[in-house]
Enzyme design. Structure first.
Site, short mmCIF file in Angstrom:
data_model
loop_
_atom_site.label_atom_id
_atom_site.label_comp_id
_atom_site.label_asym_id
_atom_site.label_seq_id
_atom_site.Cartn_x
_atom_site.Cartn_y
_atom_site.Cartn_z
CG PHE A 70 3.97 10.54 -6.10
CD1 PHE A 70 4.07 11.92 -6.07
CD2 PHE A 70 4.38 9.83 -4.97
CE1 PHE A 70 4.54 12.59 -4.95
CE2 PHE A 70 4.85 10.50 -3.84
CZ PHE A 70 4.93 11.88 -3.83
CG ASP A 125 7.95 3.79 -6.71
OD1 ASP A 125 7.73 3.20 -5.64
OD2 ASP A 125 7.89 5.03 -6.83
CE LYS A 162 3.11 6.04 0.57
NZ LYS A 162 3.76 6.51 -0.64
#
Ligand SMILES: *Cc1c(COP(=O)(O)O)cnc(C)c1O
Length: 418
Positions: A147, A234, A263
């Site tokens: 993702f 990532d 995040k």
């Protein structure tokens, strides 16, 4: 997401009588709960009900809610300068960039506003890196169940047909391989001369808390070095101390060439960053990339203070220790429970894979005063703030495990064993 098991009697303020939001696009299936405020790892809804927060806004609220030092710093910054544009020097950008470089061993940072933006920048870096080498149609290795975000390019890199459905044509130039299979990467290397980068999550988050192995990361680093490719990791979800090291790849003793972050970096203030090492740091020049909001003083201050407070309060060690305790508690309570496939993860990034879809657990956990996530349909995911203490970890275990057993219909069997 399934409907919650019990609907609230009265709707939260700002919604209609049924708790619906007639003017908000329905891109999320939401629980009918509106949060009003938080303190540490606890949040309260508008009706005064309290929840233990094992989600932290999806790995965002690194320092929990309303951390006094962060609140004071952000108040100070809001009173001075929120935004100035990238036409001028932003000293806080250099401060945060220098800190991220110190912690990662990398050299240069581009700031943006979210995870997908960080990944989008990484993909642009990979493509231009290829073009600069004379590769006209550069390709990037990506992963099954990955993702990377919801923009057209990042959803094309994502390995989830549901996320891609309806948004074709997808962006080309991705070659997909299974996770933890070195042979698959070697094979692509042999057959695709235009590969310029490998792009992966060190621990897949949305894909169900699926870790890459240390050996795999080392091998992929080796292949990237041999071939002159970029290793792009990532770390939007697994970075920022969540696993007990600043960045999850540091467990493998390697360094990436490109590392998107977001995040947890601003502890709730929107922020993204692409941290680059020498092979990638010189790819972008003036005019190659930009963003209006990216790197604004408020977000930079949030990042600077988040890192400072993490160091002052020893939150890496806390994530490792409390995470290990939480995982051990879950393993103990769920051992031998039929329907529990595996408890896995590192630090405060933990997944409990069940043998069936379990979105219904979200509402049941909320009813029981616990906020969790369910991802990849069958994986209960815990991403609490890094300030979680031992007592709170024990409470997560005490609330969640009986719910899982009840959900799986094995409560009586497990009780009989106890
Ligand atoms: C959440 C996430 C993203 C996307 O971040 P947004 O801020 O939602 O765009 C990208 N990669 C990973 C690994 C993520 O967990």
């Amino acid at each position: 997401m399934n409907a919650p098991d019990r609907l609230s009697a009265t709707a939260p303020a700002g919604t209609d009588a049924a708790g619906a939001e007639p003017h908000v696009m329905p891109t999320y299936g939401r629980l009918p709960i509106a949060l009003s405020h938080g303190r540490g790892c606890w949040v309260w809804d508008t009706k005064g009900k309290r929840y233990l927060d094992a989600l932290a806004g999806i790995a965002v609220n690194t320092l929990g809610h309303a951390h006094p030092k962060l609140v004071a710093a952000l108040n100070d910054q809001v009173g001075k300068l929120i935004h100035s544009s990238n036409y001028y020097l932003v000293p806080l950008q250099e401060r945060l960039a220098a800190k991220l470089c110190e912690l990662s061993g990398l050299t240069n940072v581009f700031f943006c506003n979210s995870g997908l933006e960080a990944n989008e920048a990484a993909l642009k870096i990979a493509r231009k890196f290829g073009h600069d080498k004379g590769i006209e149609r550069p390709e990037i290795i990506v992963y099954e169940a990955a993702f990377h975000g919801r923009s057209i390019a990042t959803l094309s890199a994502t390995g989830n047909a549901k996320i891609q459905a309806g948004f074709g044509p997808l962006v080309e130039g991705f070659v997909r391989v299974p996770l933890n299979d070195v042979g698959a990467v070697e094979k692509v290397a042999a057959t695709h001369p235009s590969i310029v980068a490998v792009f992966l999550e060190v621990i897949q988050g949305e894909g169900g808390i699926r870790p890459t192995t240390i050996e795999y990361l080392k091998q992929v680093r080796r292949i990237c070095d041999e071939r002159g490719w970029l290793l792009m990791l990532d770390e939007v979800q697994c970075g920022m101390g969540r696993t007990g090291k600043w960045f999850a790849h540091q467990w493998a003793g390697i360094r990436p060439d490109v590392m998107p972050l977001a995040k947890g970096l601003g502890s709730g203030v929107p922020i993204g960053a692409v941290v680059c090492g020498p092979r990638a740091a010189g790819v972008f020049g003036v005019g190659n990339h930009g963003t209006t909001f990216g790197g604004n003083p408020l977000a930079m201050r949030a990042g600077v203070e988040t890192l400072k407070i993490m160091e002052e309060e020893g939150l890496l060690a806390n994530a490792a220790e409390v995470g290990a305790m939480l995982r051990a508690g879950l393993e103990r309570e769920l051992a031998g429970v039929a329907g529990v496939v595996e408890v896995r993860g590192q630090g405060l990034m933990i997944g409990i894979e069940l043998d069936r879809p379990c979105a219904a657990l979200l509402g049941r956990a909320a009813d029981a005063g616990l906020m969790i996530s369910v991802t990849a349909e069958r994986v209960v995911r815990l991403l609490p703030s890094l300030i979680l203490d031992r007592d709170e970890a024990a409470q997560i275990v005490a609330i969640l495990c009986p719910l899982i057993k009840e959900f799986l219909g094995s409560a009586s069997a497990a009780d009989a064993l106890a």
